[in-house]
Design a protein around this motif. Structure first.
Motif, short mmCIF file in Angstrom:
data_model
loop_
_atom_site.label_atom_id
_atom_site.label_comp_id
_atom_site.label_asym_id
_atom_site.label_seq_id
_atom_site.Cartn_x
_atom_site.Cartn_y
_atom_site.Cartn_z
N ASP A 56 0.82 -1.21 0.00
CA ASP A 56 0.00 0.00 0.00
C ASP A 56 0.86 1.26 0.00
OD1 ASP A 56 -2.38 1.48 0.10
OD2 ASP A 56 -2.36 1.54 2.28
N MET A 57 1.97 1.21 0.72
CA MET A 57 2.85 2.38 0.82
C MET A 57 3.95 2.40 -0.24
SD MET A 57 3.34 3.23 4.83
CE MET A 57 2.03 4.04 5.73
N GLY A 58 4.02 1.34 -1.04
CA GLY A 58 5.04 1.29 -2.07
C GLY A 58 6.45 1.13 -1.53
N MET A 59 6.59 0.44 -0.41
CA MET A 59 7.91 0.23 0.19
C MET A 59 8.70 -0.82 -0.58
SD MET A 59 7.41 0.12 4.30
CE MET A 59 6.65 1.44 5.22
N THR A 60 10.01 -0.65 -0.62
CA THR A 60 10.89 -1.68 -1.14
C THR A 60 11.11 -2.75 -0.07
OG1 THR A 60 12.91 -0.62 -0.35
CG2 THR A 60 12.07 0.05 -2.53
N ARG A 61 11.70 -3.86 -0.46
CA ARG A 61 12.02 -4.90 0.52
C ARG A 61 13.02 -4.39 1.56
NH1 ARG A 61 12.42 -10.93 -2.24
NH2 ARG A 61 10.20 -11.15 -2.68
N SER A 65 12.51 -4.21 5.56
CA SER A 65 13.49 -4.74 6.51
C SER A 65 13.82 -3.72 7.59
CB SER A 65 14.77 -5.14 5.77
OG SER A 65 14.51 -6.15 4.81
N ALA A 66 13.96 -2.45 7.17
CA ALA A 66 14.24 -1.40 8.15
C ALA A 66 13.07 -1.21 9.11
CB ALA A 66 14.54 -0.09 7.42
N LEU A 67 11.85 -1.35 8.62
CA LEU A 67 10.67 -1.16 9.47
C LEU A 67 10.60 -2.19 10.59
CD1 LEU A 67 8.02 0.32 10.04
CD2 LEU A 67 6.91 -1.20 8.39
N VAL A 68 11.02 -3.42 10.32
CA VAL A 68 10.98 -4.44 11.37
C VAL A 68 12.26 -4.47 12.19
CG1 VAL A 68 9.37 -5.86 10.08
CG2 VAL A 68 11.82 -6.27 9.83
N THR A 69 13.30 -3.76 11.73
CA THR A 69 14.59 -3.77 12.43
C THR A 69 14.75 -2.60 13.38
OG1 THR A 69 15.66 -4.90 10.58
CG2 THR A 69 17.09 -3.72 12.11
N LEU A 70 14.42 -1.40 12.94
CA LEU A 70 14.66 -0.20 13.74
C LEU A 70 13.94 -0.22 15.09
CD1 LEU A 70 14.70 2.55 10.96
CD2 LEU A 70 16.65 1.61 12.22
N PRO A 71 12.65 -0.64 15.16
CA PRO A 71 12.03 -0.70 16.49
C PRO A 71 12.72 -1.67 17.44
CG PRO A 71 10.36 -0.71 14.77
CD PRO A 71 11.67 -0.88 14.09
N SER A 111 -1.42 6.41 11.59
CA SER A 111 -2.03 7.62 11.05
C SER A 111 -2.00 7.69 9.53
CB SER A 111 -1.33 8.86 11.63
OG SER A 111 0.05 8.86 11.32
N GLY A 112 -1.17 6.86 8.89
CA GLY A 112 -1.24 6.76 7.44
C GLY A 112 0.01 7.11 6.68
N SER A 113 0.91 7.90 7.28
CA SER A 113 2.13 8.28 6.56
C SER A 113 3.27 7.33 6.90
CB SER A 113 2.53 9.71 6.90
OG SER A 113 3.08 9.79 8.20
N GLU A 114 4.20 7.20 5.97
CA GLU A 114 5.34 6.32 6.20
C GLU A 114 6.24 6.86 7.31
OE1 GLU A 114 9.07 4.50 3.57
OE2 GLU A 114 7.18 5.07 2.58
N VAL A 115 6.40 8.17 7.37
CA VAL A 115 7.22 8.79 8.42
C VAL A 115 6.63 8.49 9.79
CG1 VAL A 115 8.02 10.97 9.40
CG2 VAL A 115 8.10 10.59 6.93
N ARG A 181 -4.51 -0.19 8.84
CA ARG A 181 -4.41 0.88 9.83
C ARG A 181 -5.26 0.57 11.06
NH1 ARG A 181 -4.54 2.73 4.79
NH2 ARG A 181 -2.91 4.13 4.07
N THR A 182 -6.45 0.03 10.82
CA THR A 182 -7.30 -0.39 11.93
C THR A 182 -6.62 -1.48 12.74
OG1 THR A 182 -9.25 0.09 10.58
CG2 THR A 182 -9.58 -1.27 12.54
#
Length: 409
Positions: A56-61, A65-71, A111-115, A181-182
């Motif tokens: 949905d957000m057009g993220m690359t792989r 990877s960064a989204l599951v790593t940084l937290p 909230s909907g944004s990638e940031v 989002r829900t």
């Protein structure tokens, strides 16, 4: 004739005091378990919706990877501050503040944004890091004679929360006619409820550390403390890789979104059995090394099976890995308590173990994502889990020896 009124009043005061202590301990135990339930919700709910979210957000792989790593990395970065904040403001107040931050961050990440997704996921992880560090210290301080019971209960609550989030996020979305989002925002409600458990306990402030406590610089020079930290980190590497990547990898192998979520939920749910029993087994034994080796073999072997065995064996491998993972997690937390001579050292050791330990915990999900992106498949990921298993055996043989961490240098 001597009056008995003062004695009667003294007895009444003693009874009232004992009742107040019992009520406070019940509230404190409830607060520990309720807080623990919230500590993996943000990770498990993200995992099962990761493919839809990234599409949905057009993220690359690599971005995924960064989204599951940084937290996960933030779990380690936030850990060093937890013990100091807890000493200054009191453990109860600090946990209340951490839960407040967790509620806000969990809701705002959707909230909907990638940031916002990246920023508030990391902020939620920082709040979780504080609770991760302080809960073992609280058990050591107030439940020293019930270490196995309280550790088992709160580890079970952590596993139960992750299982519920993995298994019900998609059905909740469908029931509410929502989207991913829900599914992410709904998990702000459990920490909001946990806040209520701490309200009656906010009057207590933490005590200053005692001079005999072992501090972090000394722990860094203690081989036993370092083995505890490595064991904590490597079991976390298995756990967070499963939470972050197992559902997407199983879907890549051919399972549907619902089935993959159920496998992760089942894997997490069976952790409850060993989460409850492992602390009792560990505290009754002077030497925890055999238990650590057995659980390490089961945890790594189960992950290898989930990735490489035929799909017909997926449920068996999930059962094996879940039972071992629940034991590994509860054993790691129990070792923090058993290897510390006092509650303040337990907080310091917990903070150090999670600071150092979450480096491999963050690197493992990142490595899975990078290997998957580079090779286009998942077979090569198996080597990573074999190495983690060997590291768990090595660190468990050190961390499980019957001794206390000591001053060095």
């Amino acid at each position: 004739m001597r009056s008995t009124a003062p004695n009667s009043r003294s007895q009444e005061d003693n009874v009232a005091h004992e009742a107040a202590v019992r009520i406070r301990r019940l509230l404190l135990g409830g607060g520990i378990v309720g807080t623990a339930f919230t500590l993996r919700l943000v990770f498990a709910s993200l995992s099962v919706r990761l493919p839809e979210l990234t599409c949905d957000m057009g993220m690359t792989r690599y971005a995924a990877s960064a989204l599951v790593t940084l937290p996960v990395l933030c779990l380690g970065l936030g850990a060093p501050f937890a013990a100091r904040i807890g000493q200054r403001w009191g453990i109860e107040r600090t946990l209340f503040g951490a839960l407040t931050l967790l509620v806000c961050a969990t809701a705002l990440r959707a909230s909907g944004s990638e940031v916002a997704l990246f920023a508030f996921s990391m902020l939620a992880a920082a709040a979780i890091a504080i609770a991760n560090v302080l809960l073992p210290s609280l058990v050591k301080r107030d439940f020293a004679n019930r270490t196995a019971l309280l550790t088992g209960l709160y580890v079970t609550a952590i596993s139960g929360g992750a299982a519920i989030a993995a298994g019900t996020t998609v059905p909740i979305e469908h029931a509410l006619n929502g989207d991913w989002r829900t599914g992410l925002a709904i998990w702000a409600l459990p920490p909001l409820c946990a806040l209520l458990l701490w309200l009656p306990l906010l009057g207590r402030r933490g005590t200053r550390s005692k001079g005999g406590s072992v501090r972090v610089p000394e722990l860094l020079r203690d081989p036993l403390a370092l083995r505890v930290a490595v064991f904590m980190g490597l079991q976390s590497a298995l756990a967070f890789t499963a939470l972050s990547w197992l559902a997407p990898l199983l879907r890549e192998r051919g399972l549907s979104a619902v089935t993959a979520g159920l496998v992760v939920s089942a894997l997490t749910l069976v952790q409850l059995a060993t989460s409850l029993t492992t602390p009792a087994l560990a505290t009754r034994s002077r030497d925890q090394r055999p238990l650590a080796v057995l659980l390490a073999i089961g945890g790594a072997g189960g992950m290898l099976g989930l990735l490489l065995a035929p799909l017909s064996a997926v449920w068996f491998c999930a059962l094996l890995q879940g039972l071992a993972q629940g034991g590994l997690f509860s054993l790691a937390l129990t070792l923090v308590v058993l290897r510390a001579p006092d509650s303040d050292t337990a907080a310091q050791l917990s903070g150090m173990a999670q600071t150092i330990g979450y480096i491999p915990a963050a690197c493992a999900p990142l490595a899975v994502g990078l290997i998957r992106a580079a090779t286009g498949g998942i077979a090569a990921v198996g080597w990573l889990f074999a190495l983690i298993g060997l590291g768990l055996i090595w660190s468990g043989l050190g961390a499980g020896q019957p001794a206390f961490v000591q001053r060095r240098g």
